[in-house]
Design an enzyme around this catalytic site. Structure first.
Site, PDB file in Angstrom:
ATOM      1  N   LYS A 216     -21.571  -2.025 -68.650  1.00 49.68           N
ATOM      2  CA  LYS A 216     -22.845  -1.721 -69.313  1.00 49.68           C
ATOM      3  C   LYS A 216     -23.747  -0.830 -68.443  1.00 49.68           C
ATOM      4  CE  LYS A 216     -21.945  -4.039 -73.053  1.00 49.68           C
ATOM      5  NZ  LYS A 216     -20.490  -4.229 -72.889  1.00 49.68           N
TER       6      LYS A 216
HETATM    7  C1  LIG Z   1     -22.098  -4.373 -78.669  1.00 49.29           C
HETATM    8  C2  LIG Z   1     -21.721  -5.560 -77.836  1.00 49.29           C
HETATM    9  N1  LIG Z   1     -22.048  -6.793 -78.257  1.00 49.29           N
HETATM   10  C3  LIG Z   1     -21.753  -7.880 -77.528  1.00 49.29           C
HETATM   11  C4  LIG Z   1     -21.106  -7.788 -76.322  1.00 49.29           C
HETATM   12  C5  LIG Z   1     -20.765  -9.049 -75.589  1.00 49.29           C
HETATM   13  O1  LIG Z   1     -21.299  -9.103 -74.311  1.00 49.29           O
HETATM   14  P1  LIG Z   1     -20.568  -9.927 -73.141  1.00 49.29           P
HETATM   15  O2  LIG Z   1     -19.308  -9.228 -72.808  1.00 49.29           O
HETATM   16  O3  LIG Z   1     -21.569  -9.885 -72.016  1.00 49.29           O
HETATM   17  O4  LIG Z   1     -20.355 -11.303 -73.643  1.00 49.29           O
HETATM   18  C6  LIG Z   1     -20.752  -6.514 -75.836  1.00 49.29           C
HETATM   19  C7  LIG Z   1     -20.110  -6.284 -74.551  1.00 49.29           C
HETATM   20  O5  LIG Z   1     -19.153  -6.722 -74.099  1.00 49.29           O
HETATM   21  C8  LIG Z   1     -21.058  -5.382 -76.626  1.00 49.29           C
HETATM   22  O6  LIG Z   1     -20.713  -4.160 -76.225  1.00 49.29           O
END
Ligand SMILES: Cc1ncc(COP(=O)(O)O)c(C=O)c1O
Length: 355
Positions: free
Chosen positions: A159
């Protein structure tokens, strides 16, 4: 969750411009808590309208709370965010929330979505996992993730800012914030930190919560990352502008840059292009052979095996986008020369289709 976590939450709230920021263990946990705090899934048949072009976490968490994802189409191939007209058409008595995702960190059409959702008394969750730290001029400078009722952020390693794993929930509602804080740590009324500080000696459990806490080590990383984020986002935007220019000048009309009409109007998390769908897989393979890593954001959620049972409307733009899109490398240290080389490689491969 000690002093570093509190400082991280305060700094984050300031950065995005909201009353409450609640740090959590990842973006998926943030989405889960958002749905739970709004009471989604508490009645049989609850539905959450959302885009199918999304990371699967939002749809998985919708199922996890006992609700049904209802997938809406995107606006177009160069604006792959949920289409407000589709939201309006799909809203019904079972709709308990609309989940918007700011694709690549570019704002979804929030004015229209908020108008439709407010008229229908439906809360809005913003998946702002791509959009940390971006404020939209066309939305009076509002930070993405602060426009709807609850915003969700991810600090996963890929990110715009990262704590390794980590996430944040944002809201302007005191009531929702209290619920989210409570559910984040087992539904307990007091936290270890408060007991350590001598402010409390016991606790009650108010709800059946989770352990979605972040820890102070990650919060310390987050504080350091917040300092670097404005520069990193600015650099990403410069590279996105360079991509859009290169696609226009070198692309020979064979490819289009997603959000290319205004590449700096977002946090530029992704550099995506759309190409001839018949050539897409060959182009990706040839790019890999030249050492250019690509990806696909995202295969449509409604086509995954685990979602086949969730029948929904036809999504023609979603399908077309999924067949034509390629995500190209984008990170702050990528040079503009590399951007030109990458676009030249894609354009050459588009040209070689007849060969
Ligand atoms: C658009 C989106 N939503 C949700 C997530 C979920 O985040 P995490 O991986 O921190 O659980 C991500 C990233 O992985 C994402 O890119």
């Amino acid at each position: 969750m000690g002093g570093r976590t509190i400082a991280f939450e305060e700094k984050f709230a300031e950065l995005v411009g909201c009353r409450h920021a609640i740090a959590v263990s990842n973006g998926t946990a943030a989405l889960h808590l958002a749905l739970l705090a709004l009471g989604i899934g508490s009645e049989a048949g609850d539905e959450v309208i959302q885009p199918s072009i999304n990371f699967v976490a939002g749809a998985n968490m919708t199922i996890a709370v006992g609700a049904k994802p209802v997938f809406a189409d995107i606006v177009s191939l160069v604006e792959p965010a949920i289409d407000p007209a589709q939201v309006e058409a799909l809203i019904g008595p079972q709709t308990k929330a609309v989940m918007v995702m700011h694709y690549g960190g570019y704002p979804a059409r929030m004015r229209e979505i908020m108008r439709i959702c407010r008229q229908n008394n439906v809360p809005v969750i913003e998946d702002a996992c791509h959009a940390t730290g971006f404020r939209a001029t066309e939305l009076d400078g509002a930070g993405l993730g602060t426009i709807g009722d609850i915003g969700c952020f991810s600090f996963f390693a890929n990110k715009n800012m990262t704590t390794g794993e980590g996430g944040m929930v944002t809201t302007n509602s005191d009531e929702l914030a209290a619920r989210i804080r409570n559910l984040r740590s087992h539904g307990m009324t007091t936290l270890t930190w408060e007991r350590h500080k001598g402010r409390a000696s016991t606790y009650d459990v108010m709800a059946n919560g989770y352990n979605y806490r972040i820890d102070d080590l990650r919060a310390a990383l987050g504080l350091a990352q917040l300092e670097k984020l404005p520069k990193a986002n600015e650099r990403r935007q410069q590279l996105a502008a360079a991509y859009a220019r290169a696609v226009e000048h070198i692309g020979r009309g064979e490819l289009e840059y997603v959000y290319g009409s205004n590449p700096t109007a977002g946090s530029a998390h992704l550099a995506a292009v759309v190409v001839d769908p018949d050539q897409r897989d060959r182009i990706r393979k040839s790019l890999a052979e030249r050492g250019i890593q690509t990806s696909m954001h995202y295969p449509p959620v409604h086509e995954f095996s685990a979602f086949k049972r969730v029948a929904g409307p036809q999504l023609p733009h979603t399908r077309a986008f999924a067949n034509a899109m390629i995500t190209l490398p984008l990170f702050p240290d990528l040079g503009e020369e590399a951007v030109n080389d990458i676009v030249s490689a894609v354009a050459d491969l588009c040209q070689s289709r007849a060969a």
